[in-house]
Design a protein around this motif. Structure first.
Motif, PDB file in Angstrom:
ATOM      1  N   LEU B  99       0.839  -1.206   0.000  1.00 19.46           N
ATOM      2  CA  LEU B  99       0.000   0.000   0.000  1.00 19.46           C
ATOM      3  C   LEU B  99       0.869   1.249   0.000  1.00 19.46           C
ATOM      4  O   LEU B  99       0.594   2.210  -0.727  1.00 19.46           O
ATOM      5  N   SER B 100       1.938   1.236   0.828  1.00 22.28           N
ATOM      6  CA  SER B 100       2.812   2.411   0.892  1.00 22.28           C
ATOM      7  C   SER B 100       3.577   2.575  -0.410  1.00 22.28           C
ATOM      8  O   SER B 100       3.745   3.695  -0.901  1.00 22.28           O
ATOM      9  N   LEU B 101       4.051   1.456  -0.963  1.00 22.35           N
ATOM     10  CA  LEU B 101       4.829   1.528  -2.200  1.00 22.35           C
ATOM     11  C   LEU B 101       3.977   2.045  -3.351  1.00 22.35           C
ATOM     12  O   LEU B 101       4.461   2.735  -4.242  1.00 22.35           O
ATOM     13  N   LYS B 102       2.676   1.742  -3.291  1.00 22.60           N
ATOM     14  CA  LYS B 102       1.769   2.164  -4.343  1.00 22.60           C
ATOM     15  C   LYS B 102       1.723   3.689  -4.434  1.00 22.60           C
ATOM     16  O   LYS B 102       1.586   4.255  -5.519  1.00 22.60           O
ATOM     17  N   GLN B 103       1.865   4.356  -3.272  1.00 17.33           N
ATOM     18  CA  GLN B 103       1.861   5.820  -3.270  1.00 17.33           C
ATOM     19  C   GLN B 103       3.092   6.361  -4.009  1.00 17.33           C
ATOM     20  O   GLN B 103       3.035   7.403  -4.630  1.00 17.33           O
ATOM     21  N   VAL B 104       4.204   5.613  -3.910  1.00 15.70           N
ATOM     22  CA  VAL B 104       5.458   6.083  -4.491  1.00 15.70           C
ATOM     23  C   VAL B 104       5.503   5.771  -5.978  1.00 15.70           C
ATOM     24  O   VAL B 104       5.804   6.634  -6.801  1.00 15.70           O
ATOM     25  N   ALA B 105       5.206   4.499  -6.314  1.00 15.74           N
ATOM     26  CA  ALA B 105       5.287   4.092  -7.718  1.00 15.74           C
ATOM     27  C   ALA B 105       4.025   3.317  -8.087  1.00 15.74           C
ATOM     28  O   ALA B 105       3.688   2.350  -7.421  1.00 15.74           O
ATOM     29  N   PRO B 106       3.338   3.768  -9.145  1.00 13.36           N
ATOM     30  CA  PRO B 106       2.080   3.094  -9.527  1.00 13.36           C
ATOM     31  C   PRO B 106       2.276   1.660 -10.019  1.00 13.36           C
ATOM     32  O   PRO B 106       1.306   0.920 -10.149  1.00 13.36           O
ATOM     33  N   VAL B 107       3.553   1.277 -10.240  1.00 11.34           N
ATOM     34  CA  VAL B 107       3.833  -0.101 -10.675  1.00 11.34           C
ATOM     35  C   VAL B 107       3.289  -1.101  -9.662  1.00 11.34           C
ATOM     36  O   VAL B 107       2.915  -2.217  -9.995  1.00 11.34           O
ATOM     37  N   PHE B 108       3.247  -0.670  -8.383  1.00 10.28           N
ATOM     38  CA  PHE B 108       2.857  -1.592  -7.313  1.00 10.28           C
ATOM     39  C   PHE B 108       1.349  -1.708  -7.143  1.00 10.28           C
ATOM     40  O   PHE B 108       0.886  -2.342  -6.212  1.00 10.28           O
ATOM     41  N   GLU B 109       0.614  -1.046  -8.037  1.00  7.89           N
ATOM     42  CA  GLU B 109      -0.843  -1.102  -7.970  1.00  7.89           C
ATOM     43  C   GLU B 109      -1.382  -2.538  -7.805  1.00  7.89           C
ATOM     44  O   GLU B 109      -2.123  -2.831  -6.865  1.00  7.89           O
ATOM     45  N   PRO B 110      -1.006  -3.494  -8.697  1.00  5.87           N
ATOM     46  CA  PRO B 110      -1.586  -4.852  -8.566  1.00  5.87           C
ATOM     47  C   PRO B 110      -1.180  -5.555  -7.272  1.00  5.87           C
ATOM     48  O   PRO B 110      -1.896  -6.447  -6.825  1.00  5.87           O
ATOM     49  N   PHE B 111      -0.058  -5.145  -6.655  1.00  2.05           N
ATOM     50  CA  PHE B 111       0.415  -5.863  -5.474  1.00  2.05           C
ATOM     51  C   PHE B 111      -0.481  -5.648  -4.265  1.00  2.05           C
ATOM     52  O   PHE B 111      -0.429  -6.396  -3.307  1.00  2.05           O
ATOM     53  N   SER B 112      -1.307  -4.581  -4.295  1.00  3.25           N
ATOM     54  CA  SER B 112      -2.175  -4.352  -3.142  1.00  3.25           C
ATOM     55  C   SER B 112      -3.459  -5.165  -3.252  1.00  3.25           C
ATOM     56  O   SER B 112      -4.293  -5.113  -2.369  1.00  3.25           O
TER      57      SER B 112
END
Lengths: 299, 267
Positions: B99-112
């Protein structure tokens, strides 16, 4: 609360952090750590008792009792443990209420299950509807402990059953030759000797038990997982003196480290314990100790 | 009558079919179908984590057995971290980290979301547990086999590929079968640890607890779930036993150790 913390908005850096970490809710989190330790302290012996009972039943000469013991060991191990936790907490609660209902309200004529409702008479409710909050919490915790004991008792039963069978056959035969009865052989020969065989399995089980304690959260107890989620969530200055963004990742990192330290310490203690239990035993580990001792000379 | 329910809810866990879950008058058929539908997720997580974890576990086991501290230390720490902490906490930590990484890089969108994020956590977790098992197998490879390989002039990669690795697998397989079974059991944790079940598309335990909450009767949904898992366990034992007999096919057939349910290794 520390006296210097009356106006957190003026604080910065380390003092702010100190004040933040000693708020009332954080103290609840530290108490919850105590809850985890209490759970371990009660569950471990309770699970051992269940396990001992299960192992004795599985070895019993009476066929139905043997089926009961073996079934207990097999079923709990074949199904995901989480399913058992969720199942037993409701099933135990309903079972207790049903028993009380039968005893206290014998002339109640309606069925207990009506569609999606489970109805018992008011005096059979556990805990009673007008009981104070702490009774509800203690009852919830007690149910959780019993659930843990049943599930881990099955694992312990498996370990103890194996350990009882690992006691050398010659030992049992000697006891029989001395004219001991089945019960005497069990009490005087099998039980004292099985521990060295059981210890590795029980140690393993202890580690598993530690790692299962966060599942208390699923059983509705306000444990460390509950508080980590509560405290970590983003807070605005309208609701707290300590506004902060979403810090849940840090709280769970702290829990991760807490468990790593806890399991590592247990590992060290268990290694010592197992060395002590192997002392003078006719096993490979005992032989290794004897050799090491012989090489090192008397001390 | 049950056929209709199967059409409506058979693929409900994937978001296909009837959108609304039953709210009242739950039939046995609905419970069997929906919990079975949830099993799709348990199989998805289990199979993909097991296959990907197998590869990483082999690397970690070799790393842990290495003489080079630069390879050994990271492998040891990885195994320690994932075996020493509860999977439950790892899921929570992973979810909030993504969730935190998603704020930094949108690449992590699916990981949440569960299909990716929980899979990554399970992959790392099973890799650590399997690595410990494979490491044990690696330590137990008979010295004579390695000497014989040297005598035939096999060294380095070829010796590993043709002698060490197959022997390691053969020795570790019964314990690895056990790991596979408990990995599938562990997949039931996913939707209880922050990973959202979007539009109520959950796994088998998610639906079982849904029914238990709604009907306030745990004695129907949980035994259904148990039945599915016992079936799944039997399938795993069958498949892994097949691989086991293939790994042991060069040995005298009486000495084969069949994989059986070994002592529990739960996280």
């Amino acid at each position: 609360m520390l006296p210097a913390c009356t106006d957190p908005a003026t604080l910065e850096g380390l003092p702010w952090l100190l004040c933040y970490l000693t708020t009332g809710k954080h103290l609840s989190l530290y108490w919850a750590v105590g809850t985890v330790l209490l759970l371990l302290a009660i569950t471990a012996p309770a699970a051992m008792a269940f396990g001992f009972g299960g192992a004795v039943a599985a070895r019993s000469g009476v066929l139905p009792l043997r089926w009961l013991g073996k079934g207990y060991i097999a079923i709990v191990r074949g199904v995901p443990d989480i399913a058992f936790f969720l199942f037993f907490v409701i099933a135990l609660d309903q079972g207790i209420e049903y028993l009380r209902h039968r005893i206290k309200c014998p002339d109640w004529d309606q069925p207990v299950r009506q569609g999606s409702d489970f109805l018992v008479c008011d005096v059979a409710k556990m805990p009673l509807g007008n009981a104070p909050q702490w009774v509800h919490e203690t009852y919830g915790f007690a149910l959780a402990v019993l659930t843990f004991a049943i599930v881990f008792g099955a694992f312990a039963a498996n370990v103890l059953y194996g350990a009882m069978r690992a006691v050398p056959r010659a030992q049992v035969e000697t006891a029989e030759a001395y004219g001991m009865t089945r019960g005497q052989t069990f009490r005087r020969i099998v039980v004292p000797q099985m521990w060295t065989y059981a210890l590795p399995g029980l140690g393993n089980l202890w580690m598993i038990l530690i790692k299962a304690t966060p599942l208390l959260f699923l059983l509705g107890v306000e444990d460390i997982v509950y508080w980590a989620r509560e405290l970590g969530a983003a807070k605005t200055s309208r609701f707290t003196d300590y506004p902060h963004p979403d810090w849940r990742v840090w709280y769970f990192l702290a829990l991760l480290v807490f468990y790593l330290v806890f399991t590592r310490l247990s590992e060290i203690v268990l290694a010592r314990l197992s060395a002590r239990a192997s002392h003078g035993q006719a096993t490979a580990a005992g032989e290794r100790l004897r050799r090491a001792g012989a090489n090192a000379g008397p001390h | 009558m049950c056929w209709e329910t199967l059409l409506d809810y058979g693929l409900r866990s994937l978001g296909i079919g009837e959108r609304l879950l039953p709210r009242a008058d739950f039939t046995l058929c609905q419970q069997v179908v929906l919990i079975g539908s949830g099993m799709i997720w348990n199989v998805y997580f289990g199979v993909l984590a097991l296959i990907s974890g197998f590869a990483l576990a082999t690397l970690l086991a070799v790393g842990k057995a290495s003489d080079n501290a630069l390879l050994r230390k990271p492998a040891e720490w990885f195994v320690f971290v994932f075996r020493g902490s509860p999977l439950f906490i790892q899921f929570f930590f992973g979810y909030f980290l993504f969730l935190s990484l998603k704020q930094v890089a949108p690449v992590f969108e699916p990981f949440s979301s569960a299909w990716m994020g929980a899979l990554v956590v399970l992959f790392l977790n099973t890799a650590a547990y399997s690595a410990e098992i494979f490491y044990g197998g690696l330590q137990a490879v008979p010295k004579g086999d390695l000497d014989a390989a040297s005598a035939y002039g096999l060294t380095g990669w070829r010796r590993f590929r043709r002698i060490t690795w197959p022997t390691m697998l053969r020795l570790a397989w019964p314990a690895y079968t056990n790991e596979a079974i408990f990995l599938f059991h562990a997949t039931t944790l996913v939707f209880f640890t922050g990973f959202p079940a979007r539009q109520q598309n959950g796994d088998a335990l998610y639906y079982a607890s849904y029914f238990a909450d709604k009907t306030f009767n745990p004695f129907v949904p949980y035994p259904i779930l148990a039945g599915y898992f016992i079936l799944l366990t039997l399938v795993i034992i069958g498949l892994m036993g097949h691989v086991n007999s293939r790994l042991n096919r060069h040995l005298p057939q009486t000495t084969i150790r069949r994989p059986r349910l070994l002592p529990q290794i739960m996280r």
